[in-house]
Design a protein around this motif. Sequence first.
Motif, short mmCIF file in Angstrom:
data_model
loop_
_atom_site.label_atom_id
_atom_site.label_comp_id
_atom_site.label_asym_id
_atom_site.label_seq_id
_atom_site.Cartn_x
_atom_site.Cartn_y
_atom_site.Cartn_z
N ASP A 300 -3.23 33.40 38.02
CA ASP A 300 -2.55 32.21 38.57
C ASP A 300 -1.42 31.74 37.66
N GLY A 301 -1.10 32.54 36.66
CA GLY A 301 0.01 32.18 35.79
C GLY A 301 -0.37 31.37 34.57
N THR A 302 -1.65 31.11 34.40
CA THR A 302 -2.09 30.39 33.20
C THR A 302 -2.02 31.31 31.99
N PHE A 303 -1.51 30.76 30.90
CA PHE A 303 -1.39 31.58 29.67
C PHE A 303 -2.74 31.59 28.95
N THR A 304 -3.22 32.78 28.59
CA THR A 304 -4.53 32.85 27.95
C THR A 304 -4.46 33.34 26.50
N GLY A 305 -3.33 33.80 26.06
CA GLY A 305 -3.24 34.24 24.67
C GLY A 305 -1.82 34.64 24.31
N ALA A 377 7.02 36.34 32.34
CA ALA A 377 5.75 36.17 33.05
C ALA A 377 6.02 35.69 34.48
N ALA A 378 6.93 34.74 34.61
CA ALA A 378 7.26 34.24 35.95
C ALA A 378 7.79 35.37 36.81
N GLN A 379 8.67 36.15 36.23
CA GLN A 379 9.31 37.23 36.97
C GLN A 379 8.29 38.30 37.38
N GLU A 380 7.45 38.68 36.41
CA GLU A 380 6.51 39.77 36.71
C GLU A 380 5.43 39.34 37.69
N LEU A 381 5.04 38.08 37.65
CA LEU A 381 3.99 37.60 38.55
C LEU A 381 4.55 37.06 39.86
N GLY A 382 5.88 37.03 39.96
CA GLY A 382 6.48 36.47 41.17
C GLY A 382 6.30 34.98 41.30
N LEU A 383 6.25 34.29 40.16
CA LEU A 383 6.09 32.83 40.19
C LEU A 383 7.41 32.17 39.87
N ASP A 384 7.53 30.92 40.29
CA ASP A 384 8.74 30.16 39.99
C ASP A 384 8.75 29.77 38.50
N ILE A 388 5.62 27.74 36.66
CA ILE A 388 4.75 28.35 35.65
C ILE A 388 4.71 27.48 34.41
N ARG A 389 5.83 26.82 34.12
CA ARG A 389 5.85 25.92 32.96
C ARG A 389 5.01 24.69 33.23
N ARG A 390 5.21 24.10 34.39
CA ARG A 390 4.42 22.92 34.74
C ARG A 390 2.93 23.20 34.65
N ARG A 391 2.57 24.37 35.16
CA ARG A 391 1.15 24.73 35.22
C ARG A 391 0.53 24.81 33.83
N ASP A 413 5.49 13.83 26.76
CA ASP A 413 5.33 13.81 28.21
C ASP A 413 6.25 14.89 28.76
N TYR A 414 5.73 16.11 28.72
CA TYR A 414 6.58 17.25 29.05
C TYR A 414 6.97 17.28 30.53
N PRO A 415 6.06 16.95 31.43
CA PRO A 415 6.48 16.93 32.85
C PRO A 415 7.61 15.94 33.10
N LYS A 416 7.58 14.81 32.42
CA LYS A 416 8.63 13.80 32.64
C LYS A 416 9.99 14.32 32.15
#
Lengths: 800, 165, 291
Positions: A300-305, A377-384, A388-391, A413-416
């Motif tokens: 799902d695009g979550t970074f694990t390591g 990662a975004a490119q290879e997984l086909g995510l925006d 992917i950053r927000r997630r 407050d990174y989302p802001k």
Amino acid sequence: MATRTWIGKDVPRLEDPRLLTGRANYTDDVRLPGMAHAAVLRSPQAHARIVRIDTSRARALPGVFAVITGEDAKELSNPLPAFCAEPVVEYALAVDKVRYAGEAVAAVAAVDRYTAEDAAALIDVEYEALPVLTDPMEAMKPGAPKVHDNLPGNLVFEKTMSFGDVAGGFAAAHRVIRRRLRWHRASAQPLETAGAVCRFNPASGRMDVWSNTNMINYVGWLVAGTLKVAPSKLSINPMDVGGSFGSKHVLGKVIAIAAMLARRTGRAVKFMEDRVDNLTACENLACDRYYDVELAVAADGTFTGLRIKVVDDYGAYFQFGHGTHGNALAQATGPYRIPGFEYTVQCVLTNKCQQGVFRGAGSDANNFALERLVDAAAQELGLDRVEIRRRNFIQPDAFPFKMPAGNIYDSGDYPKVLDQALTMAGWNELRKMQAEARAQGRLVGIGLATAQQRSVYGPTEFWFWYDTPGLTSVPESVGLSLGPTGEFIVTMFSPFWGNSPETVVAQVLGEELGIDPATVTVTYEDSLHGLPSAGPGGSRMTVMLTGAVVGAARKLKEKMARIAAHLLEAAPEDIVFGAGGASVRGVPNKAVGYADLGLKAYWFKLDLPAGMESGLEARHTYDHPYLTPPSADRKDLGAFYPMMGHGAHIPVVEVNPETGQVRILRYVAVHDVGTIVNPRSLRGQIAGGIAQGIGMALYEQVLYDAGGQPLTASFMDYLLPTAQEVPRIEIGHVETPSPFTEYGVKGGGEGGRMIAPAALASAVEDALAPLGVTIDELPMTPERLATLVEAAVSHPAHIL
Amino acid sequence: MKRSASVIGLTVNGVRHELAVEPRRLLVDCLRDDLGLTGTHIGCEHGVCGTCTVLVDGETVRSCLMLAVQADGASITTVEGLAPDGALHPLQQAFREAQGLQCGFCTPGMLLLAWELLRDNASPSEAEIRAAISANLCRCTGYQGIVEAVQLAAERHAVPAAAAR
Amino acid sequence: MKPPPFEYAAPRKTDEALALLAQHGDRAKVLAGGQSLLPLLNFRLAQPEVLVDVNRVAELAYVRPSDGGLAIGALTRQHALECSEAIRARVPIVAEACRLIGHLPIRHRGTLGGSLAHADPASELPAVMVALEAELTASRVAGRRTLPADQFFTGIFTTALAPDELLTEVRVPGLPARTGGAFVEVARRAGDFALVGAAALVTLDDGGRVTRARLALCGAGPTPLRAREAERVLIGERPDGRVLDDAVEKMAAATDPPGDIHASAAFRKKLARHVGRRAIELAVRRAGGGS
């Protein structure tokens, strides 16, 4: 948001009047009676034994006072101060052998610089060439010729640090993104070069130094060691400095050369580097890295390591140590919730001018590496890229946040910040514009980088790589006085670098007392009279000066309150301070002005409370507000860089596929560096940092040929961007105050350069996405880009 | 035919000076060291950075690329000539308000570039301002504050326009 | 970085300057604008024994009509060329190229003669003069001679000038009606030396066909490169499509560019195509033709 009187205002800078009128006090402006001028002879060879030096013709030239070589340096000086633990020895003049082309071999003191250079040309040096090492991969191999004969090899330091469950994180990954990246050597190149004027008094043993150096009241005593002078006899005077960006810490080389000549000639001696000196032989080039990095990502695009392997080419000396890697550890995982990471560093010595530190200090390179992985990662997984950053962002309710290495992110407050950047840029409109441009065959790219900009370094980052502990103090002090006529004077113990320390100090004092900052006078003290102060660097001055001034103001207010209470027949706790002076809370006509307080304090002892000393002075040493030690097993490095700023950059570029040139169409940057003291000043730092980031991304590299000859030894070859290469920057602000500092301030001086290279790499890669080009190397010179485009066009890797 | 010092006469900021200089002595060194006018700075000595910029007979010139002897008889303006008694000239005031400086090292040169630009072009566009100031390097500001300072100075007519030629 | 010692003279008349050059020969170097020579002196890459400063020879700065074209004194400043109404009217390509030379403070001092005599392969004015088929006058005590521009430049930083000769005048012939000119370059930053630059002068007939073409490149070899084969391709043709492609290819093929850290020889060849094409297209548009 608290309403404040002076903090947060565009107060005109206290520093400006003297700078604007050409009446500042830079090092080259110092003139002393009988002063001699120095020039340096530099090695044309990158690696060679010094067989013989004949200075007789030089010494015989009329107007020449002294000529010294490495032999004299061994007698007149000790090796330069070193922050590294390894026994890498450097003298200000090469002893026995030269290790890079440009290394100083001899120095002349003469009646003027012209004559000194004439004399330097008359010095005959015989060299015996040694094999030259310019490729760190070759230099690190066992058996390679040694840059330093006393070391086991050129791999001067190597270590892997591992935090959290890295293996588990990678095992659980859906995909591992891998990139090999190259970050070339850059150079700070402030417009003022490094220099020093030294004068020695043999009767008293005192050495006076005027230099654009830093850390005079922190490690000035180390310079004393190099100069063979007792620290109590070394006076280093802070000067107005024409920019540093990290390159003017310590400056052992220029100070030692001027000091040795001062001893030899019995005169004051000035040594100012010229531009070639600074380009080829300064103490402070920036990192030169080969990255092999991997990001483990869930489906799902979550970074694990995260795994970072980096080889860093340090050049011929290691005096600043590898603090730029400790720096990277402070924020290696960026603004993301990555549960574990591993960092392997190999520091290699080669025959080039040495590294020190340049704005960003290694975190700039790490941000670049991490953000390339995130885009990939975004490119290879086909995510925006945005999604992917927000997630993966650390959420606003998670602060203070402990990142896997143990450092703390104090607030954010990174989302802001991201949302504001997207809104300012008009992200969706930009994508439409890009689609239209692409339909016309134009290569327009939109970049995105969301990255950290730490501030206020802890000294543990220099030694937590080792088992034995080291320095734990990194304070900043100020003196504060109210004079007998009501004037406030703040005394600083660190120099002005082009940042705005005098203005910060005046604004904070204004906030504390209610007085107009324009009425504050700021003075400086030398190393003999100074309090502990580490000086500018690591974006620390705003935080540290604010804390120091608050502390000093608190002490002064306490005494003033007691005097005022005594005079006004009130209780000290009922005294308040404002623009005019002290008064009783709620009874404004029961007041005493600052001038009267001062008068009483200095001249009317019998009017003061019993037992009170005359005078109104306070000094305060403010220590790092949140520094904790590393654990013994180094699995938790403690809090060492916790004032964590953040930024989001969105540049828009167009690439000319034929010429490889990049035009920046727009540049949006939103920074969060806590409470802002002076918005205009901060915007200037951000714009200036981004300009340097543009330089790193597109123009600047220190190059050597295979024989170690410098290829960028003038401003015609080391390219600094002009006003036509740097666009208008649209700057936005978010303020999440720090819970750990006075007024919630954080440092923001480096963020521009720490984030822009990553953002521009992202933009150019986005521009070239239709061709399937990836950006793995900075700077992105026209030829590099044109070559990538040509290769992609002839061997298409993608069908888009 | 001279290798040794010869006497030259320069008018600098309205004051006439007579001094002896070697032919190889650079104008920037003459101004800084012989006349004590240290507001003009040395940044590269090969004509790229422009921190040595002065006005010679009304034209901006890199004083590291001129010999002092070449300025014999010339009228020179350095940054000190803008505010002879310390009060900021309106151009300098505009730089202060827009924060067109940080370390100040490039500032004297930038002020004189701005002076020449605004004298000859009273309402320059941003592109014209950037073209003019791109003659000099600044490592601190990213140029944004300098552009805004020049725009502010233009709005205020801080520099008298040149008489029609 | 300070200059080495030298003897110095500042003549005020051409005759005086020539007498000094005759006297000192190859011990002397001429100092004109100094924007190229002073850096070399400061780096100590040049160490002349004698410097003959011609900046005070006022009679060598002029722009005059001559035989339908212009006679330009060698000491005319680049900024004066840029602003000259006569230049803009008759040979605007000279003004266009001047605007790309460095920055204004450099052009205040730099001269036409100095730039030509310095013969930096990357500089703009030599290529423009070659394209214009300018005639250069070299004067010495014994007399004068005139050289066509493409015989004046003999190598990297080398010209046909003898040590006792001074470049005193450049004559630029008038251009035929319906001639458009353009100078286009690629440089790393605004004001930098060109990596490669192209000067194009194209004359069209009523049908939009090329009746005359002059193409020259800088940065493409040790001297300005006159691309005669490319010119021949254009003559009698409409300068677009395959004809233009062919001309551009021939232009690039003729180059023998240097390589350095800013651009390799191969990349300069590629850039030559780019600037050549742009210069020709722009010249054609200005001649009143093109799509």
